[in-house]
Design a protein around this motif. Structure first.
Motif, PDB file in Angstrom:
ATOM      1  N   ALA A  64       0.701 -12.514  -2.641  1.00 58.04           N
ATOM      2  CA  ALA A  64       1.983 -13.075  -3.078  1.00 58.04           C
ATOM      3  C   ALA A  64       2.329 -12.580  -4.478  1.00 58.04           C
ATOM      4  O   ALA A  64       3.477 -12.197  -4.749  1.00 58.04           O
ATOM      5  CB  ALA A  64       1.923 -14.599  -3.051  1.00 58.04           C
ATOM      6  N   LYS A  65       1.341 -12.561  -5.365  1.00 56.99           N
ATOM      7  CA  LYS A  65       1.575 -12.045  -6.718  1.00 56.99           C
ATOM      8  C   LYS A  65       1.953 -10.571  -6.686  1.00 56.99           C
ATOM      9  O   LYS A  65       2.799 -10.128  -7.462  1.00 56.99           O
ATOM     10  CB  LYS A  65       0.329 -12.251  -7.581  1.00 56.99           C
ATOM     11  CG  LYS A  65       0.045 -13.688  -7.939  1.00 56.99           C
ATOM     12  CD  LYS A  65      -1.252 -13.789  -8.715  1.00 56.99           C
ATOM     13  CE  LYS A  65      -1.697 -15.227  -8.858  1.00 56.99           C
ATOM     14  NZ  LYS A  65      -3.054 -15.327  -9.409  1.00 56.99           N
ATOM     15  N   TYR A  66       1.300  -9.808  -5.809  1.00 52.85           N
ATOM     16  CA  TYR A  66       1.588  -8.373  -5.694  1.00 52.85           C
ATOM     17  C   TYR A  66       3.056  -8.152  -5.345  1.00 52.85           C
ATOM     18  O   TYR A  66       3.725  -7.324  -5.950  1.00 52.85           O
ATOM     19  CB  TYR A  66       0.683  -7.742  -4.627  1.00 52.85           C
ATOM     20  CG  TYR A  66       1.007  -6.286  -4.374  1.00 52.85           C
ATOM     21  CD1 TYR A  66       0.468  -5.302  -5.178  1.00 52.85           C
ATOM     22  CD2 TYR A  66       1.860  -5.911  -3.354  1.00 52.85           C
ATOM     23  CE1 TYR A  66       0.769  -3.966  -4.966  1.00 52.85           C
ATOM     24  CE2 TYR A  66       2.168  -4.582  -3.128  1.00 52.85           C
ATOM     25  CZ  TYR A  66       1.616  -3.609  -3.934  1.00 52.85           C
ATOM     26  OH  TYR A  66       1.932  -2.292  -3.726  1.00 52.85           O
ATOM     27  N   TRP A  67       3.564  -8.893  -4.364  1.00 50.22           N
ATOM     28  CA  TRP A  67       4.946  -8.697  -3.925  1.00 50.22           C
ATOM     29  C   TRP A  67       5.954  -9.215  -4.948  1.00 50.22           C
ATOM     30  O   TRP A  67       7.117  -8.815  -4.928  1.00 50.22           O
ATOM     31  CB  TRP A  67       5.175  -9.349  -2.562  1.00 50.22           C
ATOM     32  CG  TRP A  67       4.499  -8.597  -1.466  1.00 50.22           C
ATOM     33  CD1 TRP A  67       3.417  -9.015  -0.744  1.00 50.22           C
ATOM     34  CD2 TRP A  67       4.823  -7.289  -0.971  1.00 50.22           C
ATOM     35  NE1 TRP A  67       3.056  -8.042   0.163  1.00 50.22           N
ATOM     36  CE2 TRP A  67       3.900  -6.976   0.051  1.00 50.22           C
ATOM     37  CE3 TRP A  67       5.794  -6.347  -1.287  1.00 50.22           C
ATOM     38  CZ2 TRP A  67       3.925  -5.771   0.756  1.00 50.22           C
ATOM     39  CZ3 TRP A  67       5.823  -5.147  -0.592  1.00 50.22           C
ATOM     40  CH2 TRP A  67       4.902  -4.864   0.409  1.00 50.22           C
ATOM     41  N   GLU A  68       5.527 -10.097  -5.850  1.00 51.65           N
ATOM     42  CA  GLU A  68       6.428 -10.595  -6.891  1.00 51.65           C
ATOM     43  C   GLU A  68       6.687  -9.556  -7.981  1.00 51.65           C
ATOM     44  O   GLU A  68       7.728  -9.577  -8.625  1.00 51.65           O
ATOM     45  CB  GLU A  68       5.849 -11.857  -7.533  1.00 51.65           C
ATOM     46  CG  GLU A  68       5.870 -13.065  -6.632  1.00 51.65           C
ATOM     47  CD  GLU A  68       5.118 -14.250  -7.225  1.00 51.65           C
ATOM     48  OE1 GLU A  68       4.628 -14.159  -8.374  1.00 51.65           O
ATOM     49  OE2 GLU A  68       5.010 -15.262  -6.523  1.00 51.65           O
ATOM     50  N   ILE A  69       5.741  -8.646  -8.199  1.00 51.09           N
ATOM     51  CA  ILE A  69       5.879  -7.621  -9.233  1.00 51.09           C
ATOM     52  C   ILE A  69       6.773  -6.507  -8.692  1.00 51.09           C
ATOM     53  O   ILE A  69       6.491  -5.954  -7.626  1.00 51.09           O
ATOM     54  CB  ILE A  69       4.503  -7.045  -9.623  1.00 51.09           C
ATOM     55  CG1 ILE A  69       3.588  -8.153 -10.149  1.00 51.09           C
ATOM     56  CG2 ILE A  69       4.662  -5.938 -10.658  1.00 51.09           C
ATOM     57  CD1 ILE A  69       2.139  -7.724 -10.327  1.00 51.09           C
ATOM     58  N   LYS A 102      -0.969  -4.435 -10.550  1.00 50.54           N
ATOM     59  CA  LYS A 102      -0.914  -4.195  -9.107  1.00 50.54           C
ATOM     60  C   LYS A 102      -2.254  -3.657  -8.595  1.00 50.54           C
ATOM     61  O   LYS A 102      -2.746  -4.080  -7.546  1.00 50.54           O
ATOM     62  CB  LYS A 102       0.216  -3.225  -8.757  1.00 50.54           C
ATOM     63  CG  LYS A 102       1.571  -3.892  -8.799  1.00 50.54           C
ATOM     64  CD  LYS A 102       2.629  -2.976  -8.220  1.00 50.54           C
ATOM     65  CE  LYS A 102       3.828  -3.789  -7.856  1.00 50.54           C
ATOM     66  NZ  LYS A 102       4.216  -3.774  -6.503  1.00 50.54           N
ATOM     67  N   LYS A 124       9.106  -6.057   4.859  1.00 53.32           N
ATOM     68  CA  LYS A 124       9.389  -6.952   3.729  1.00 53.32           C
ATOM     69  C   LYS A 124      10.832  -6.791   3.268  1.00 53.32           C
ATOM     70  O   LYS A 124      11.511  -7.777   2.987  1.00 53.32           O
ATOM     71  CB  LYS A 124       8.445  -6.657   2.563  1.00 53.32           C
ATOM     72  CG  LYS A 124       7.019  -7.079   2.780  1.00 53.32           C
ATOM     73  CD  LYS A 124       6.900  -8.559   2.880  1.00 53.32           C
ATOM     74  CE  LYS A 124       6.286  -9.140   1.660  1.00 53.32           C
ATOM     75  NZ  LYS A 124       6.085 -10.574   1.776  1.00 53.32           N
TER      76      LYS A 124
END
Length: 143
Positions: free
Chosen positions: A9-14, A23, A131
């Protein structure tokens, strides 16, 4: 599994093409977790003994998968920066392909590397496309 879900989730937020070190850290952690889980299954199913051999198997799998994850994170990010197309699924194909080559190098096999390159590249590109376009593969849980 919460660690993997949280890191993804953090990866896709960046935003793509930014914060490459973060990343790589997140994808490396996910890779390490997947490698550790996979090695546990391998040790249990193959009944690896003695204990030293089991530790070697777990370490090799975990380090390989952590490397694959970190290489994926760095490659997709750098590709987005260099190509100046941050939302392009080709960045993910390049990252997946580069990660697949690590499997080929570890196996000392051009065939393994080529197959993993194409397979992981396509998987990563289709993941990015899904995505971007909001594809749903399963309905949300009923509460």
């Amino acid at each position: 599994m919460p660690l993997i879900r949280s890191d993804l989730a953090k990866y896709w937020e960046i935003p793509d093409g930014t914060n490459c070190v973060q990343k790589a850290w997140l994808t490396g952690r996910v890779g390490a977790a997947v490698g550790l889980i996979g090695s546990i299954f391998h040790i249990i199913l193959k009944e690896t003994s003695p204990a030293l051999k089991a530790v070697q198997v777990a370490t090799a799998s975990t380090v390989t998968m952590a490397t694959v994850g970190a290489v994926f994170g760095l490659t997709t990010c750098f590709s987005a920066q260099i190509r100046e197309k941050p939302e392009d699924p080709l960045n993910y194909f390049i990252g997946g392909c580069t990660s697949g080559m690590i499997f080929g190098a570890r196996a000392h096999s051009f065939t393994t590397g080529t197959g993993a390159c194409v397979g992981l590249g396509l998987l990563a590109a289709f993941t990015k496309i899904s995505k971007k376009e909001g594809w749903k593969f399963a309905p949300p849980p009923q509460v």
